[in-house]
Design a protein around this motif. Structure first.
Motif, PDB file in Angstrom:
ATOM      1  N   ASN A 132      69.689  52.901  41.613  1.00 28.81           N
ATOM      2  CA  ASN A 132      68.937  51.447  40.726  1.00 28.81           C
ATOM      3  C   ASN A 132      67.034  51.873  42.185  1.00 28.81           C
ATOM      4  OD1 ASN A 132      70.582  51.229  39.498  1.00 28.81           O
ATOM      5  ND2 ASN A 132      71.473  49.474  39.699  1.00 28.81           N
ATOM      6  N   GLN A 133      66.726  52.609  41.826  1.00 27.63           N
ATOM      7  CA  GLN A 133      65.869  53.057  42.705  1.00 27.63           C
ATOM      8  C   GLN A 133      65.989  52.422  44.598  1.00 27.63           C
ATOM      9  OE1 GLN A 133      64.369  51.166  39.804  1.00 27.63           O
ATOM     10  NE2 GLN A 133      65.072  53.155  38.981  1.00 27.63           N
ATOM     11  N   GLU A 134      67.118  52.794  45.015  1.00 28.14           N
ATOM     12  CA  GLU A 134      67.482  52.097  46.582  1.00 28.14           C
ATOM     13  C   GLU A 134      68.120  53.597  46.960  1.00 28.14           C
ATOM     14  OE1 GLU A 134      67.153  47.505  46.394  1.00 28.14           O
ATOM     15  OE2 GLU A 134      69.658  48.476  45.984  1.00 28.14           O
ATOM     16  N   ILE A 135      67.888  53.618  48.335  1.00 27.13           N
ATOM     17  CA  ILE A 135      68.813  54.693  48.360  1.00 27.13           C
ATOM     18  C   ILE A 135      70.686  54.281  49.193  1.00 27.13           C
ATOM     19  CG2 ILE A 135      68.452  56.368  50.825  1.00 27.13           C
ATOM     20  CD1 ILE A 135      65.679  56.263  50.669  1.00 27.13           C
ATOM     21  N   THR A 136      71.312  55.054  48.436  1.00 24.87           N
ATOM     22  CA  THR A 136      72.342  54.758  48.477  1.00 24.87           C
ATOM     23  C   THR A 136      73.869  55.350  50.045  1.00 24.87           C
ATOM     24  OG1 THR A 136      73.597  56.087  46.797  1.00 24.87           O
ATOM     25  CG2 THR A 136      72.650  53.268  46.591  1.00 24.87           C
ATOM     26  N   GLU A 137      72.883  57.173  49.755  1.00 28.70           N
ATOM     27  CA  GLU A 137      73.158  58.062  50.607  1.00 28.70           C
ATOM     28  C   GLU A 137      72.511  58.424  51.303  1.00 28.70           C
ATOM     29  OE1 GLU A 137      76.261  59.863  48.918  1.00 28.70           O
ATOM     30  OE2 GLU A 137      77.666  58.873  48.455  1.00 28.70           O
ATOM     31  N   LEU A 138      72.209  59.094  52.571  1.00 22.32           N
ATOM     32  CA  LEU A 138      71.378  60.444  53.295  1.00 22.32           C
ATOM     33  C   LEU A 138      71.696  60.609  54.073  1.00 22.32           C
ATOM     34  CD1 LEU A 138      68.098  61.259  53.269  1.00 22.32           C
ATOM     35  CD2 LEU A 138      67.425  59.009  55.025  1.00 22.32           C
ATOM     36  N   GLU A 139      72.086  62.355  53.843  1.00 20.25           N
ATOM     37  CA  GLU A 139      71.940  62.639  54.917  1.00 20.25           C
ATOM     38  C   GLU A 139      71.633  63.759  55.630  1.00 20.25           C
ATOM     39  OE1 GLU A 139      75.923  66.177  54.533  1.00 20.25           O
ATOM     40  OE2 GLU A 139      75.528  65.195  52.628  1.00 20.25           O
ATOM     41  N   VAL A 140      70.989  64.070  56.665  1.00 26.41           N
ATOM     42  CA  VAL A 140      69.558  64.720  57.218  1.00 26.41           C
ATOM     43  C   VAL A 140      70.270  66.052  58.596  1.00 26.41           C
ATOM     44  CG1 VAL A 140      68.002  63.031  56.458  1.00 26.41           C
ATOM     45  CG2 VAL A 140      69.342  62.762  58.860  1.00 26.41           C
ATOM     46  N   PHE A 141      69.542  66.851  58.251  1.00 29.84           N
ATOM     47  CA  PHE A 141      70.171  67.837  59.646  1.00 29.84           C
ATOM     48  C   PHE A 141      68.704  68.179  59.962  1.00 29.84           C
ATOM     49  CE2 PHE A 141      73.621  67.686  57.257  1.00 29.84           C
ATOM     50  CZ  PHE A 141      74.735  68.458  57.939  1.00 29.84           C
ATOM     51  N   ILE A 142      68.576  68.529  61.847  1.00 28.64           N
ATOM     52  CA  ILE A 142      67.435  69.406  62.192  1.00 28.64           C
ATOM     53  C   ILE A 142      68.046  70.459  62.821  1.00 28.64           C
ATOM     54  CG2 ILE A 142      65.510  68.902  63.931  1.00 28.64           C
ATOM     55  CD1 ILE A 142      65.401  65.979  62.996  1.00 28.64           C
ATOM     56  N   ASN A 143      68.077  71.109  62.968  1.00 29.45           N
ATOM     57  CA  ASN A 143      67.667  72.689  63.669  1.00 29.45           C
ATOM     58  C   ASN A 143      66.995  73.395  63.962  1.00 29.45           C
ATOM     59  OD1 ASN A 143      69.937  72.400  60.424  1.00 29.45           O
ATOM     60  ND2 ASN A 143      70.472  74.584  61.813  1.00 29.45           N
ATOM     61  N   ARG A 144      67.106  73.068  65.555  1.00 33.26           N
ATOM     62  CA  ARG A 144      65.979  73.373  66.831  1.00 33.26           C
ATOM     63  C   ARG A 144      65.725  74.969  66.518  1.00 33.26           C
ATOM     64  NH1 ARG A 144      67.395  68.091  67.166  1.00 33.26           N
ATOM     65  NH2 ARG A 144      66.035  66.481  66.918  1.00 33.26           N
ATOM     66  N   TYR A 145      66.811  75.427  66.775  1.00 39.24           N
ATOM     67  CA  TYR A 145      66.762  76.801  67.261  1.00 39.24           C
ATOM     68  C   TYR A 145      68.465  77.465  66.556  1.00 39.24           C
ATOM     69  CZ  TYR A 145      66.157  81.544  69.147  1.00 39.24           C
ATOM     70  OH  TYR A 145      65.794  82.952  69.318  1.00 39.24           O
ATOM     71  N   ARG A 146      68.542  78.628  66.078  1.00 39.09           N
ATOM     72  CA  ARG A 146      69.827  78.622  66.466  1.00 39.09           C
ATOM     73  C   ARG A 146      71.431  78.805  66.751  1.00 39.09           C
ATOM     74  NH1 ARG A 146      70.378  85.480  66.426  1.00 39.09           N
ATOM     75  NH2 ARG A 146      72.415  85.088  66.494  1.00 39.09           N
ATOM     76  N   GLY A 147      70.357  78.885  68.500  1.00 33.77           N
ATOM     77  CA  GLY A 147      72.293  78.004  69.086  1.00 33.77           C
ATOM     78  C   GLY A 147      72.341  76.166  68.108  1.00 33.77           C
ATOM     79  N   ASP A 148      71.963  75.715  67.441  1.00 28.31           N
ATOM     80  CA  ASP A 148      72.012  74.745  66.306  1.00 28.31           C
ATOM     81  C   ASP A 148      73.671  75.564  65.471  1.00 28.31           C
ATOM     82  OD1 ASP A 148      70.704  72.861  67.761  1.00 28.31           O
ATOM     83  OD2 ASP A 148      69.137  73.048  66.560  1.00 28.31           O
TER      84      ASP A 148
END
Length: 338
Positions: A132-148
């Motif tokens: 219904n045009q609302e965010i129910t799930e949000l899954e984010v990743f930030i990889n800064r270098y290969r050590g992640d």
């Protein structure tokens, strides 16, 4: 897409200064029209743009969030206002890769972002679900270098590598939703006899980079590896299948929790799944050889878990793209989404 993203940024900058809640006056009429009725591809793309733009203005409270939502950043759950991305990202968008599933109201996005440095850029990727045009799930990743993640990494090459994937041939044979779902179900299956034909030009990347096999660590190979559909592969009986199934572009996104070890790899390190026994054995042989030569400063092999959002692209009855996107955590971990 770019003009839509720029208008989103402008709208959200205004909203950030005017109110802590998303209001009709904070977006232009075109944006309002996109958020009426069913959420089609343009609507889903706009919501992804909103997410990215809200990071740039450091204000998640202007997003159209559901009354109750689920969210994780780098595998751990938190309210958006407590996540690092909304504090550090200074430049983002539009997405270099955007897969949209209008049937489920979900989308996957990936791009390079700045966290204040023009030379050391990070890779942001994520999944959003909308009801219904609302965010129910949000899954984010930030990889800064290969050590992640212990895999290859290139924020600089990601845009050019992903550009071709967003413009597949017009005369292609599209895969059905059922075929894409079956592909997703087989990816991390403990038992599957599914045979997948791999296109000769299939693009294989790990966190934005076309992988080049260094072999015995001293050759000059520059030819990127191709994709493969091996019988010996990482498995997860609890894999989250069919998170995003984009029938238009042929993308499918699947998540698995993969147990493995972080091994010394030349003078850095690499994550090798336990299912890849031959690779682990070869790395043990190499480790013993360099230890015998008196080499110092090598990381001890260490158990770890890789959480994946793996992306495949399939059309013309063949695999066209395989992206291994991993974020590492401690051993024997599970997903907050299970």
């Amino acid at each position: 897409m770019k003009s839509l993203f720029l208008s989103t940024v402008a709208s959200l900058v205004f909203a950030a200064g005017a109110s802590s809640m998303l209001a009709a006056s904070s977006i232009d009429q075109h944006a309002s029209d996109l958020l009426k009725g069913d959420c089609d591809r343009e609507c889903m793309a706009f919501i992804v743009d909103q997410v990215l733009a809200s990071m740039v203005v450091h204000n998640p409270y202007i997003l159209p969030m559901a009354a109750i939502y689920q969210a994780t950043e780098n595998s751990h759950p938190a309210a958006l206002g407590m996540m690092t991305a909304w504090r550090t990202v200074t430049e983002a968008g539009p997405p270099s890769l955007l897969a949209i599933d209008t049937t489920q109201g979900s989308a996957y996005f990936a791009l390079d972002v700045s966290e204040g440095s023009d030379t050391e850029r990070s890779i942001l990727r994520g999944r959003v679900k909308v009801v219904n045009q609302e965010i129910t799930e949000l899954e984010v990743f930030i990889n800064r270098y290969r050590g992640d993640h212990g895999f290859s990494f290139s924020a600089a090459e990601l845009p050019s590598n992903y550009e071709a994937l967003m413009s597949p041939p017009d005369n292609r044979t599209k895969a059905s939703r059922a075929a894409l779902t079956a592909l997703s179900e087989a990816l991390f299956a403990t038992s599957s006899n599914m045979s997948v034909r791999v296109d000769a030009n299939c693009q294989f990347t790990e966190i934005g980079w076309k992988v080049i096999d260094t072999g015995t660590y001293n050759n000059e190979t520059t030819t990127p590896l191709s994709c493969s559909w091996p019988s010996d592969h990482p498995t997860d009986e609890n894999a989250r299948v069919g998170l995003v199934i984009d029938e238009k572009l042929g993308f499918v996104v699947t998540s698995g929790m993969i147990q493995g070890k972080v091994y010394p790899y030349q003078n850095v390190s690499a994550f090798i799944p336990d299912a890849m026994t031959s690779s682990q054995e070869a790395q043990n042989v190499w480790l013993n050889e360099v230890k015998a030569r008196g080499v110092k400063g090598l990381l001890a092999p260490t158990e770890a878990t890789g959480e994946t959002l793996e992306v495949l692209q399939y059309y013309n009855d063949a695999l066209q793209t395989m992206q291994i996107n991993v974020y590492m955590s401690g051993p024997n971990m599970t997903s907050a989404w299970l």
